[in-house]
Design an enzyme around this catalytic site. Structure first.
Site, mmCIF file in Angstrom:
data_model
loop_
_atom_site.group_PDB
_atom_site.id
_atom_site.type_symbol
_atom_site.label_atom_id
_atom_site.label_comp_id
_atom_site.label_asym_id
_atom_site.label_seq_id
_atom_site.Cartn_x
_atom_site.Cartn_y
_atom_site.Cartn_z
ATOM 1 C CB CYS A 11 -0.909 -0.008 1.225
ATOM 2 S SG CYS A 11 -1.705 1.563 1.567
ATOM 3 C CB CYS A 14 0.452 1.494 4.224
ATOM 4 S SG CYS A 14 -1.302 1.113 4.070
ATOM 5 C CG ASP A 388 34.822 18.247 -23.431
ATOM 6 O OD1 ASP A 388 35.633 19.174 -23.560
ATOM 7 O OD2 ASP A 388 35.121 17.045 -23.551
ATOM 8 C CG ASP A 583 34.911 12.932 -22.607
ATOM 9 O OD1 ASP A 583 35.185 14.154 -22.688
ATOM 10 O OD2 ASP A 583 35.549 12.055 -23.212
#
EC number: 7.2.2.12
Length: 686
Positions: A11, A14, A388, A583
């Site tokens: 749930c 819950c 880049d 990178d």
């Protein structure tokens, strides 16, 4: 924080309440529940007290360090219950005698208790804790009230169909969880540790550095390591998305999670499992689904006020009109119950995180790993992107683009001499020259007798091929050997070549622009990105050439701190969230400062650690895909929110007008939740 598996948590509301209750405990520093993966992340000074608290308040839940085997959900009890209910109703209407009515009353009462068992028990647990707005308590109150106003058939039908909806909801959630587990299953389950002449089956987590493991054909490499015996092909698709197998032999580095395709390998462990590549991939995906988006945080807070508000409206509908002689109490209580039926916020609470979960899952299957769901929200707002250059927009692979002969020599001779001199080199520039020679001249490198090979750091190489001396390198190399040469003006890296002290020409080597770079920028414009920029540490001429090809602004010769400063200016100029894609190590500060930093998978480890998103397959088209996924996910989530609130508002109005029945109001609760769940699953296919 320690990670635990929560069993039997089905749930979403819950889960939110349990998380809130745990965080209010004095001995809990922080508790976070991921309903999508059934995991609890807990920082506590007394775990035993936490277990006791959960046992007391949610006795059907249990905690463990390891994931338990999930039992398949069975339709049989549900089908039997529905068939008995429909049979009782049919008999009651076909033969409405007093005896039949009494018999069917007891049958329907039994159906009510069987189908509503979880609701009734959950309601009493909630009421014992003072949770009067618990969905189970409200459902119990609504069905009992319906019974007392004479609508006992509808009372039972509500419980039956509500339970059916809850079952289907569990089924949908279970399937969504399996989708994530399918991703996690790329991790190896077993490793074969070599002890003398024996192989011992162990968990990858139990391996230690320098252990020797044996990987048979069809098995996965358990952890990162180095090959000490054998030669084979490895499929690294689970890590990089690349379909081309990688050849490995002795001293080759291998990554955990790679699939062995050809022959048995013996591998020396270099990293513990928790530090291996596949563990990091799995952790990234799980961490992303653990985080709550701003939309989810808003909905969680909103749901705390939504249920009491709807309950208050239902109470006013039931009480006020009869007091003003606008009808009987039975009539208006019934209308109030219709409004009460839509008081549960489950459709909102569950569909938002599952929508983001679906988006993260869809991205991961395309080689795109996210470190948090918040990036999906920010991506939909971004209008600018900076790149880049080297390794991001370009392949990072050198290629011979021109050969300029001098002193009466031919292009073929220049290339042949350069290739001979660099046969023993593994430098990327040398490899590009060897490749060009093989393609243009069909040169057989095994025919060359290379002697006295010498690499001069930062300048070039010198080698004796048969009886001839060949020198290949930059201008400093030729100056050192006093060889006269012509200056070059071309963009790119220049390799000058001399044969027996005579200058024969030079080779121009350039980094190739990625095949999908132009298409990527065009498609990004379609996705709503308006501003593009290249930020590079490379020299101006090389950067300008790429920028002109792609049609975007550029800044060259930037130091890492300058790149970050220029990106900040670029972002502020357009007053909207901006993306940076890089990178290299020098990209890490800019990636960390961007609204969304995207690291390319073949880049440096530091750049990937600083990024919000890691593209494991190194494809620029993945940028387009992740933007499309973000937009589709956002669209699906807001469809769910507006649809759920709209339908619930309609039923409150219809209840007030006396138009809707309790049967129909069930759809306003359970039906909307199921439709929202089904819609959320579309994000998995983004």
């Amino acid at each position: 924080m320690q990670e635990y598996h929560i069993h039997n948590l089905d749930c979403p509301d819950c889960a939110s309440k349990l998380e809130r209750d745990l965080n209010e405990l004095d001995y809990v520093k922080k508790a976070q529940i991921n309903f999508s993966t059934s995991k609890l992340f807990l920082d506590t000074s007394d775990f035993e007290k936490v277990k006791a608290f959960i046992k007391q308040n949610e006795p059907h839940l249990s905690l463990s360090f390891k994931e338990a085997t999930e039992k398949p959900l069975s339709f049989t009890p549900l089908i039997i219950t529905i068939m008995v209910f429909l049979g009782a109703i049919l008999i009651l209407h076909l033969n409405p005698s007093p005896l039949i009515e009494k018999a069917m009353f007891f049958v329907l009462a039994l159906v009510y208790l069987v189908s509503g068992k979880d609701v009734i028990l959950g309601a009493f647990r909630g009421l014992r804790k003072g949770q009067f707005f618990d969905e189970n308590a409200l459902m119990l109150i609504a069905t009992i009230a319906a019974f007392f106003v004479g609508a006992y058939e509808e009372s039972v039908s509500i419980m039956v169909f509500y339970s059916a909806g809850e079952f289907l909801q569990k089924l949908a959630v279970s399937r969504s969880k399996k989708s994530l587990k399918a991703l996690v299953d790329v991790a190896p389950n077993l490793a074969y540790l070599k002890k003398g002449d024996e192989l011992v089956s162990v968990a990858p987590e139990d391996l230690r550095v320098n252990d020797i493991v044996v990987v048979k054909v069809g098995e996965k490499v358990p952890v990162d390591g180095v090959v000490v015996k054998g030669e084979s092909l490895l499929d690294e698709r689970a890590l990089s998305g690349e379909s081309m197998p990688v050849n490995v032999s002795e001293n080759s580095k291998v990554l955990g999670g790679s699939l062995n395709l050809k022959a048995v390998l013996e591998i020396q462990v270099e990293k513990m499992y928790k530090d291996s590549s596949i563990a990091k991939v799995v952790d990234l995906v799980q961490q992303a689904t653990n985080e709550k988006s701003e939309t989810e945080k808003f909905i969680t807070k909103f749901s705390r006020y939504y249920t009491p508000s709807v309950l208050f409206i239902a109470l006013m509908i039931a009480v006020l009109p009869p007091l003003f002689s606008m009808g009987s109490f039975d009539e208006w209580i019934y209308r109030g119950l219709v409004a009460l039926m839509v008081s549960c916020p489950c459709a909102l609470v569950i569909s938002v995180p599952l929508g983001y979960f679906g988006g993260v899952g869809a991205a991961s299957r395309k080689g795109i790993l996210m470190k948090g769901v918040h990036v999906l929200e920010v991506l939909t707002q971004a209008k600018s992107i900076a790149f880049d250059k080297t390794g991001t927009l370009t392949k990072g692979v050198f290629k011979v683009t021109d050969i300029v002969p001098q002193n009466g020599h031919s292009k073929e001779e220049v290339l042949h001499y350069a290739s001979c001199s660099q046969l023993l080199s593994t430098h990327p520039i040398a490899l590009s020259i060897q490749k060009a020679c093989e393609e243009m001249l069909k040169d057989d490198k095994h025919q060359h007798d290379i002697k006295n090979y010498e690499e001069v750091s930062g300048m070039g190489v010198k080698a004796q091929c048969h009886t001839d001396l060949i020198i290949a390198g930059n201008e400093k190399m030729l100056d050192q050997f006093h060889i006269a040469h012509s200056p070059s003006k071309e963009n790119g890296t220049i390799v000058h070549v001399a044969f027996n002290q005579t200058y024969v020409g030079y080779i121009v080597i350039s980094d190739e622009i990625k095949d999908d770079a132009i298409e990527c920028l065009r498609d990004l414009k379609v996705q709503g990105i308006e501003n593009f920029c290249i930020l590079s540490g490379d020299r101006k001429s090389a950067t300008e050439s790429i920028a002109q090809t792609l049609g975007c602004e550029y800044h060259a010769s930037l130091l890492p701190e300058e790149k970050t400063s220029v990106f900040k200016t670029f972002k502020e100029r357009y007053k909207a969230p901006a993306i940076f894609v890089g990178d290299g190590i020098n990209d890490a500060p800019t990636l960390a400062s961007a609204d969304v930093g995207i690291g390319m998978g073949k880049g440096s480890e530091l750049s990937k650690q600083s990024a919000d998103i890691v593209i494991t397959n190194d494809s620029l088209n993945s940028l387009v895909k992740v933007l499309a996924i973000a937009k589709k996910t956002k669209s699906i989530i807001w469809q769910n929110i507006l649809f759920a609130l709209g339908i619930k508002a309609v039923f409150i109005v219809l209840g007030l007008m006396g138009v809707a029945s309790l049967w129909e109001a069930v759809f306003g609760d359970v039906g909307v939740t199921l439709l929202a769940l089904a819609n959320s699953m579309r994000a998995m296919r983004a």
